[in-house]
Design a protein around this motif. Structure first.
Motif, short mmCIF file in Angstrom:
data_model
loop_
_atom_site.label_atom_id
_atom_site.label_comp_id
_atom_site.label_asym_id
_atom_site.label_seq_id
_atom_site.Cartn_x
_atom_site.Cartn_y
_atom_site.Cartn_z
N LYS A 155 0.83 -1.20 0.00
CA LYS A 155 0.00 0.00 0.00
C LYS A 155 0.87 1.26 0.00
O LYS A 155 0.62 2.21 -0.75
CB LYS A 155 -0.93 -0.01 1.23
CG LYS A 155 -1.88 1.15 1.26
CD LYS A 155 -2.80 1.06 2.47
CE LYS A 155 -3.71 2.26 2.51
NZ LYS A 155 -4.53 2.28 3.71
N THR A 197 4.40 5.67 -5.43
CA THR A 197 4.44 5.64 -6.89
C THR A 197 3.47 6.67 -7.47
O THR A 197 3.82 7.41 -8.39
CB THR A 197 4.10 4.23 -7.41
OG1 THR A 197 5.02 3.30 -6.85
CG2 THR A 197 4.17 4.16 -8.92
N VAL A 198 2.27 6.73 -6.95
CA VAL A 198 1.28 7.70 -7.43
C VAL A 198 1.77 9.12 -7.17
O VAL A 198 1.71 9.99 -8.05
CB VAL A 198 -0.09 7.45 -6.76
CG1 VAL A 198 -1.06 8.61 -7.02
CG2 VAL A 198 -0.69 6.14 -7.25
N ARG A 246 2.52 1.77 -3.39
CA ARG A 246 1.55 2.30 -4.34
C ARG A 246 1.34 3.80 -4.13
O ARG A 246 1.31 4.57 -5.09
CB ARG A 246 0.21 1.56 -4.18
CG ARG A 246 -0.78 1.90 -5.27
CD ARG A 246 -2.10 1.14 -5.18
NE ARG A 246 -1.94 -0.24 -4.78
CZ ARG A 246 -2.64 -0.83 -3.79
NH1 ARG A 246 -3.56 -0.15 -3.14
NH2 ARG A 246 -2.44 -2.09 -3.47
N GLU A 247 1.23 4.24 -2.90
CA GLU A 247 1.05 5.66 -2.60
C GLU A 247 2.26 6.48 -3.06
O GLU A 247 2.10 7.56 -3.64
CB GLU A 247 0.80 5.87 -1.11
CG GLU A 247 -0.57 5.40 -0.66
CD GLU A 247 -0.76 5.46 0.85
OE1 GLU A 247 0.19 5.87 1.58
OE2 GLU A 247 -1.86 5.10 1.31
#
Length: 180
Positions: A13, A19-20, A16-17
């Motif tokens: 998680k 990367t965004v 992912r955060e």
């Protein structure tokens, strides 16, 4: 039998955060560089002594969307007039009549004071006096004896103006605003 909903692992998680967030930051930076402000490097001697080869500048690509160039602005040109990106000074605006007499520049019959000029100004291939048409600019380098500018290339289309050089960031002793 009870179905368990699997929770993604905490590190997945977080990855992912990150990367965004990084993707958004990169996209915003690229858009900013493309449409608002960019860094440019002086490549030749045509603007000496104001600008010399190797100096790095901040170019304002945004403000000419709201107002037109003015006499004395240092502009970056990227258009069909030349294969190279050019840095020149705006001398003539639409409607101006440019004349060169005895090494001096006249706009609409009045001699202009150009303290930044290096060398004498001679006419080039363009017939002088020259009237600047609508959506055109007449530009010259400050190093008049060594500049490929409107005297040779002709007028520059307004659409070929990429932006205005506003700030010198390198070398550090010359760091600061570019004076018109």
């Amino acid at each position: 039998m009870k179905t368990e909903k699997r929770q993604p692992k905490k590190w997945v998680k977080e990855l992912r955060e990150w990367t965004v967030s990084l993707t958004i930051a990169i996209v915003v930076a690229l858009l900013f560089q493309t449409y608002v402000y960019a860094q440019s490097e002086v490549q030749n001697v045509s603007m000496q002594n104001t600008l010399v080869a190797g100096q790095r500048l901040i170019e304002d690509k945004w403000s000419y969307r709201f107002h037109e160039p003015k006499h004395g602005d240092i502009v970056i040109i990227n258009g069909p007039e030349s294969e190279l990106r050019l840095i020149k000074r705006v001398v003539g605006l639409p409607g101006d009549v440019i004349d060169i007499q005895n090494g001096e520049v006249y706009i609409n019959g009045e001699k202009i004071n150009e303290q930044y000029v290096k060398g004498q100004t001679f006419p080039g291939r363009v017939a002088i006096p020259f009237k600047v048409e609508e959506d055109q600019l007449f530009v010259m380098g400050d190093n008049r004896e060594h500049s490929m500018d409107s005297r040779e290339l002709g007028p520059i289309a307004r659409s070929s103006i990429e932006g205005k050089a506003i700030f010198r960031i390198w070398p550090f002793p010359k760091f600061g605003m570019l004076n018109d």
